[in-house]
Write an enzyme that holds these catalytic residues in place. Structure first.
Site, short mmCIF file in Angstrom:
data_model
loop_
_atom_site.label_atom_id
_atom_site.label_comp_id
_atom_site.label_asym_id
_atom_site.label_seq_id
_atom_site.Cartn_x
_atom_site.Cartn_y
_atom_site.Cartn_z
N GLN A 148 32.20 1.65 -8.60
CA GLN A 148 30.94 2.37 -8.86
C GLN A 148 30.77 3.60 -7.97
O GLN A 148 29.76 4.29 -8.06
CB GLN A 148 29.75 1.43 -8.64
CG GLN A 148 29.68 0.29 -9.63
CD GLN A 148 29.34 0.74 -11.04
OE1 GLN A 148 28.75 1.80 -11.24
NE2 GLN A 148 29.71 -0.05 -12.03
N LYS B 199 35.18 3.91 -15.61
CA LYS B 199 33.97 4.22 -14.85
C LYS B 199 33.99 5.65 -14.34
O LYS B 199 33.02 6.13 -13.74
CB LYS B 199 33.84 3.26 -13.66
CG LYS B 199 33.71 1.79 -14.04
CD LYS B 199 32.40 1.47 -14.72
CE LYS B 199 32.31 0.02 -15.14
NZ LYS B 199 32.10 -0.92 -14.04
N CYS C 175 26.49 -8.69 -14.39
CA CYS C 175 27.58 -9.38 -13.68
C CYS C 175 27.37 -9.34 -12.17
O CYS C 175 28.31 -9.16 -11.39
CB CYS C 175 28.94 -8.79 -14.05
SG CYS C 175 29.37 -9.01 -15.77
#
Length: 549
Positions: free
Chosen positions: A344, A367, A505
């Protein structure tokens, strides 16, 4: 010292001819004065820029520039002068910055942004004026133009339920620029082959493209060698690789593994499995009410039994940026290895593995504007060398007999079988695209967008933001009183706005805040203030509807 157009042109011509700049180049103050004089000579009444402020709290009105209409100024000479002598954008760059509506500063800093915002282009010019290291600005990127960037992403023109798509689900996956789509298509049209083992032309092309992508990753994360970069399916497979190989080799009964409350399930479950198999113990770093790890409590967890610390650099559920450098340093002092989950973070902030000094780093291509099904495991050379592979098969062997197998060195020994060649190539193109935009430019724009979004959401009665750390990026998790997260997600979808609703998650961290789910808008550099306004308008309508009953 008085300098006229003819003087500037003469000095520029010297640079264009390859002659060194005179030793008497103007100092920072004189450079500022010359810039002011130059801009005063331009048409359209451009204002002087004395002081060149590093920050401003109001939008800047930049008058149009036209080099073509000023007689006596040779654009190519001026361009060469500024590029070779000062490291500033050349005339052609200024033409490009001035093309189209609302380019540069105004495009990324609307009136509605509150005071305290900073303009990175002005900051860079100010730094130039204050520093003797003038060539350092040669790599400066142009001001961020979100409208131009959005044209690179064809899916952003999609319409959902009659509305233009607002993609605010970037923490789940990012959209792909046309260059990535085209590169994958080009691979399958002109290069498709298995790699490394054949003598024919397409095998050579495919191998070059695949290993070229590895080189791009190496530069992007500043690894010391491409042999430290292993291609995998994604962050999840990368973490499992470390757990199933290095973990089984070096972690035993009574050893301890530390994770944080912020982790994605992918950075919890593999370690739980390893603990169950080996008798090791899983320890957890707590977080405070803002969603930031508590370093003092982390230090108490470290001891001689700590063998591994595995944690996220940015929380996928809250957006918290963890103090990675400090966590890694403290772990190493205790003699532990460190795995950093950068899934991330890589698309939002600079990630430098040598500066961080992590032992492993993982991230997923999808991502960071690349394809799905491709990711990266970085490992220090000495760590990879000391680790046995977790899968066996083709590509990763040097010699096989029925008595024994000799493995290739890293990274090949960790890439058994035919890899995801085309998507590795696509990932390389995505990283090049991000590099051209400039990760620092991206971070600054996204930060201002995030601050604006948080202020806007906080204005909605009954809305609770989850994750309010001062150091965060990208994510705007919230719950809205009177509505389930699923209901909010559906209402936003009806207006063409894509967000994620659920546990993301990351159930442990949500339960730390007494929740099972949140609504999670998450940002990328192609998002806009207008998209945030659209989302806020839907949420306010929901609240009004609730109060009317």
């Amino acid at each position: 010292m008085t300098t006229h157009n003819s003087d500037l042109s003469a000095l520029a011509q010297q640079a264009l001819n390859g002659n060194p700049a005179p030793s008497g180049l103007p100092d920072a103050a004189e450079l500022t004065r010359l810039a002011n004089q130059f801009f005063r000579q331009l048409p359209n009444g451009s204002d002087p820029i004395d002081g060149i402020p590093a920050t401003t709290s109001t939008p800047i009105n930049v008058a149009p520039l036209s080099f073509d209409s000023r007689p006596g100024i040779d654009d190519s000479a001026i361009s060469a002068l500024v590029q070779r002598s000062f490291g500033l954008p050349g005339a052609s760059d200024l033409h490009q910055l001035n093309s189209g509506p609302l380019t540069g500063l105004q495009a990324s800093t609307p009136d509605k942004l509150q005071s305290g915002s900073s303009f990175y282009f002005i900051n860079q010019v100010s730094a130039l004026a204050q520093s003797a290291q003038l060539p350092g600005l040669a790599s400066a990127h142009p001001p961020f133009d979100v409208k131009a960037v959005r044209r690179d992403f064809p899916i952003l023109q999609e319409r959902v339920n009659g509305h233009q798509l607002a993609w605010l689900d970037n923490a789940a996956t990012t959209q792909k620029p046309q260059v990535v789509i085209d590169r994958i298509s080009e691979f399958y049209q002109h290069e498709n082959s298995n790699i490394h083992r054949a003598a024919h032309e397409l095998a050579a092309r495919a191998t070059d493209a695949y290993e070229g992508a590895r080189d791009i990753v190496t530069r992007f994360i500043n690894a010391s060698s491409s042999s430290e970069v292993v291609f995998v399916r994604g962050s999840t497979e990368a973490i499992n690789l470390v757990a199933k190989s290095w973990g089984k080799q070096y972690i035993g009964e009574g050893d301890e593994i530390i994770v944080s409350w912020l982790e994605h399930h992918a950075n919890i479950v593999p370690w739980q499995q390893l603990c169950a198999e080996t008798g090791a113990v899983l320890r957890v770093i707590p977080v405070d009410d803002d969603g930031q790890v508590i370093l003092a409590e982390y230090q108490k967890l470290l001891n001689s039994r700590t063998k591994l610390v595995s944690f996220t650099q940015v929380s996928n559920a809250l957006g918290t940026i963890t103090p990675a450098q400090e966590i890694i340093e403290l772990a190493h002092r205790a003699g532990a290895k460190v795995l950093l989950d950068a899934a991330q973070s890589v698309s939002h902030i600079r990630v430098d593995v040598q500066s961080l000094d992590c032992d492993w780093l993982v991230f997923s291509g999808h991502k960071i504007f690349g394809p799905t099904g491709i990711g990266v495991l970085y490992g220090k050379a000495e760590v990879l060398e000391a680790t046995q592979p977790w899968q066996g098969g083709g590509n990763m062997i040097e010699d096989v007999t029925f008595e024994k197998t000799v493995y290739q060195p890293a990274p090949a020994k960790f890439e058994a079988g035919t890899g995801n060649i085309a998507d590795a190539v696509g990932l390389g193109t995505a990283l090049e695209y991000v590099s051209r935009l400039g990760i620092e430019n991206i971070a600054r724009y996204e930060h201002e967008l995030l601050v604006y979004g948080m202020h806007a959401l906080q204005s909605i009665p009954g809305l609770r933001l989850i994750g309010t750390s001062a150091d965060k990026t990208s994510v705007l998790s919230f719950v809205l009183a009177g509505y389930s997260t699923q209901d909010v997600g559906k209402s936003l979808n009806e207006a063409g706005i894509a967000v994620r609703s659920g546990h993301h998650c990351a159930q442990p961290i949500l339960r730390r805040f007494g929740l099972e789910a949140t609504v999670r808008p998450s940002l990328a550099f192609y998002n806009t203030y207008e998209e945030i306004d659209r989302m806020v308008a839907v949420l306010k309508r929901l609240q009004c509807a609730k109060r009317s009953f």
